[in-house]
Design a protein around this motif. Structure first.
Motif, short mmCIF file in Angstrom:
data_model
loop_
_atom_site.label_atom_id
_atom_site.label_comp_id
_atom_site.label_asym_id
_atom_site.label_seq_id
_atom_site.Cartn_x
_atom_site.Cartn_y
_atom_site.Cartn_z
N ASN A 89 -15.48 20.37 -10.86
CA ASN A 89 -16.39 21.11 -11.31
C ASN A 89 -16.90 21.26 -12.77
O ASN A 89 -17.08 20.55 -13.35
CB ASN A 89 -17.29 21.52 -10.54
CG ASN A 89 -17.51 20.83 -8.79
OD1 ASN A 89 -17.45 19.84 -8.75
ND2 ASN A 89 -18.19 21.96 -8.34
N GLN A 90 -15.72 21.94 -13.39
CA GLN A 90 -15.15 23.17 -14.84
C GLN A 90 -15.49 21.57 -15.47
O GLN A 90 -15.96 21.21 -17.38
CB GLN A 90 -14.41 23.80 -14.44
CG GLN A 90 -12.83 22.99 -14.75
CD GLN A 90 -12.28 24.04 -13.73
OE1 GLN A 90 -12.87 23.28 -12.44
NE2 GLN A 90 -10.97 24.24 -14.44
N LEU A 91 -15.20 19.82 -15.30
CA LEU A 91 -15.26 19.41 -16.21
C LEU A 91 -16.75 19.18 -17.23
O LEU A 91 -16.87 18.61 -17.77
CB LEU A 91 -14.94 17.74 -15.37
CG LEU A 91 -14.57 16.86 -16.47
CD1 LEU A 91 -13.02 16.93 -17.85
CD2 LEU A 91 -14.24 15.55 -15.52
N ALA A 92 -17.30 19.27 -16.63
CA ALA A 92 -19.14 19.20 -16.35
C ALA A 92 -19.89 20.12 -17.64
O ALA A 92 -19.56 19.66 -19.15
CB ALA A 92 -19.77 19.85 -15.78
N GLY A 93 -18.67 20.96 -18.27
CA GLY A 93 -18.40 21.74 -19.53
C GLY A 93 -17.10 21.19 -20.75
O GLY A 93 -17.69 21.79 -21.65
N ALA A 94 -16.95 20.32 -19.89
CA ALA A 94 -16.04 19.55 -21.28
C ALA A 94 -16.77 19.40 -22.36
O ALA A 94 -16.40 18.68 -23.20
CB ALA A 94 -14.88 18.29 -20.49
N LEU A 98 -15.33 19.99 -25.95
CA LEU A 98 -14.61 18.55 -26.72
C LEU A 98 -15.63 18.80 -27.95
O LEU A 98 -15.08 18.27 -28.93
CB LEU A 98 -14.86 18.16 -25.26
CG LEU A 98 -13.79 17.45 -24.91
CD1 LEU A 98 -13.24 16.65 -24.01
CD2 LEU A 98 -12.16 18.27 -25.88
N VAL A 99 -17.07 19.06 -28.19
CA VAL A 99 -17.60 18.26 -29.28
C VAL A 99 -16.85 19.22 -30.61
O VAL A 99 -16.51 17.91 -31.42
CB VAL A 99 -19.18 19.70 -29.13
CG1 VAL A 99 -19.87 19.21 -31.03
CG2 VAL A 99 -20.39 18.73 -28.21
N LEU A 133 -17.60 12.05 -22.75
CA LEU A 133 -15.78 11.46 -21.13
C LEU A 133 -16.11 9.96 -21.34
O LEU A 133 -15.42 9.58 -21.00
CB LEU A 133 -16.28 12.24 -19.75
CG LEU A 133 -16.89 13.63 -19.90
CD1 LEU A 133 -17.14 14.12 -18.88
CD2 LEU A 133 -14.82 14.30 -19.88
N THR A 134 -17.36 9.59 -21.13
CA THR A 134 -17.13 8.50 -20.52
C THR A 134 -16.56 7.18 -22.10
O THR A 134 -15.63 5.89 -22.03
CB THR A 134 -18.46 7.19 -19.90
OG1 THR A 134 -18.49 7.58 -19.63
CG2 THR A 134 -18.58 5.83 -20.71
N VAL A 135 -16.77 7.72 -23.43
CA VAL A 135 -16.12 7.65 -24.50
C VAL A 135 -14.65 7.27 -24.83
O VAL A 135 -13.74 6.51 -24.84
CB VAL A 135 -16.59 7.79 -25.80
CG1 VAL A 135 -15.78 7.46 -26.97
CG2 VAL A 135 -17.98 7.60 -26.32
#
Ligand SMILES: Nc1ncnc2c1ncn2[C@@H]1O[C@H](COP(=O)(O)OP(=O)(O)OP(=O)(O)O)[C@@H](O)[C@H]1O
Ligand SMILES: Nc1ncnc2c1ncn2[C@@H]1O[C@H](COP(=O)(O)OP(=O)(O)OP(=O)(O)O)[C@@H](O)[C@H]1O
Ligand SMILES: [Mg+2]
Ligand SMILES: [Mg+2]
Lengths: 257, 257
Positions: A89-94, A98-99, A133-135
């Motif tokens: 779940n913490q990937l939601a914060g990525a 990552l910005v 994430l998709t990029v």
């Protein structure tokens, strides 16, 4: 060198995870070594293979944000030759984390290049958006992107936006990026709508549309609740047959059989 | 003061747009003035009401990123009392553009507070993610969030993450945020899976689950291809009946009838 395909489509609920999980499972059943990478914060591919994301020490979050070596996040599944890099779940914060990171779009590609060279196929499951994430998934897609398209009208609308994003990523981040194929999913032979959508997609994309069509099949929706791919849950169902044939079509096109 | 509900769920394809469009249309048919705000870059709600996003001068992108007054983006539809703030593809870029903006989560709330006070209901359709656009939607949700839940196993998995995000937004951005209700969608009476999912959701959420269940109905999938809500496309279909009853249930709960 692993063949790397990314499953992407920003339209939600079109069968990205179902296609990634079941093609991965049939590839492994055919004798290939397969790595499934789940970069969706929902972690549906992870739970569809019975992996409990709460029990995990490392996930794809660490690989992308902390640049932990991919090897430490690789988790075996119950099925031989089928491994997964699970999500959390913490990937939601990525997305926010990552910005401002340097070369943020290349994190996954770089991580996969450092992966052990024992996989024949790597499949990447993306979230329903065209964000970072998709990029990352499109930048890492060495051999192309597989686009699941639901046999519904609204699923048609987003395709031009997706193709534009693929073109952008090809120009700026991954010169080899191509469309490996479009997979028509949740086909319901009783409705005209399904047939019209397939016709429309074939008109636009020609032979880039896989010949195999995935029918709507309740069994496919049940399988994740048992934490198993369709070849375990109900190998004789119409959904299982279709994914088996699709996997064969993919292998033929790749010159593997 | 308009009642403002936001339709949110990061799981893709669960019926957010279909619920927003059809509840908005039935509210307008009941005599209420309704504003539908489309903050999904896919712009599915916009095209579901026959609005061509390529013809538009202003969209919700200008409202959120350029702080254009909401009034200039409001577009009438063919149906009396039903207006829309349309989306546009460039909204996909808003996520990055808003990252360093001041009070970026409040843009939509502030814009709606500046809107003309002629609407009884405002419904906001969100994209399938928990990013800045959905957070804007949750921050603007003066009267609560309506959560469409598809009768599928994978749709269950994301609910706890969504509830956590709602709690976060309530604490940090919108103290009035509550769950107005969960709507079970795409119910297929022939499968056990559908029934099990409903049972599971009712166990967790009790009477916050709307009694009205939306059945799977091909007509609902067809309607957007004609650019019209179900009450125009096929008012006697099971999908139309269900959304009409759901709208009545919402109005009853709001003390409007
Ligand atoms: N062919 C099919 N027949 C019936 N149900 C299906 C089929 N394919 C997928 N499903 C079910 O439909 C839902 C959506 O599929 P899935 O989750 O794979 O889509 P997705 O594109 O990965 O969604 P998201 O955009 O949320 O990531 C799931 O509940 C899945 O179990
Ligand atoms: N009750 C229903 N019966 C049959 N089809 C439906 C029903 N509700 C929605 N659909 C269709 O299922 C698909 C998904 O619904 P919809 O687009 O409303 O979901 P969403 O949550 O808004 O998706 P996204 O996550 O991409 O925004 C659409 O093609 C829609 O037309
Ligand atoms: Mg998925
Ligand atoms: Mg939608």
């Amino acid at each position: 060198m692993s063949i790397i395909y990314t499953l992407a489509n920003q339209k939600g609920g079109v069968g990205k995870t179902t296609t990634a999980v079941n093609v991965a499972a049939y590839l492994a059943a055919e004798g290939f070594n397969v790595l499934l990478v789940d970069i969706d914060p929902q972690a549906n591919a992870t739970s569809s293979l019975g992996v409990d994301r709460r029990q995990l020490a490392t996930s794809v979050y660490d690989v992308l944000v902390n640049q932990t070596p991919l090897e430490t996040a690789i988790t075996p599944t119950q099925w031989p030759r089928l491994h997964i890099v699970p999500s959390a779940n913490q990937l939601a914060g990525a997305t926010v984390e990552l910005v401002s990171a340097l070369a943020r779009e290349h994190r996954l590609r770089v991580a996969l290049e450092g992966a052990p060279d024992r996989y024949d196929y790597t499949l990447i499951d993306c979230p329903p958006s065209l964000g970072i994430l998709t990029v990352n998934g499109l930048t890492a897609a060495r051999n192309g992107v597989i686009i699941p398209v639901q046999c519904e009208y609204l699923a048609l609308e987003g395709l031009s936006q997706l193709v534009q994003t693929i073109d952008l990523v090809r120009r700026a981040l991954n010169p080899d990026l191509r469309i490996r194929g479009l997979v028509m999913t949740m086909f319901d032979p009783r409705t005209n709508l399904s047939r019209q959508v397939i016709q429309e997609v074939r008109q636009h994309f020609g032979n880039r549309v896989f010949r195999t069509i995935i029918p709507r099949s309740v069994r496919l929706g049940e399988a994740p609740s048992f934490g198993e791919p369709i070849l375990s849950h109900d190998p004789r169902s119409s959904g299982a047959r279709a994914y088996q044939v699709l996997t064969k079509e993919l292998l033929l096109g790749d010159g593997k059989i």
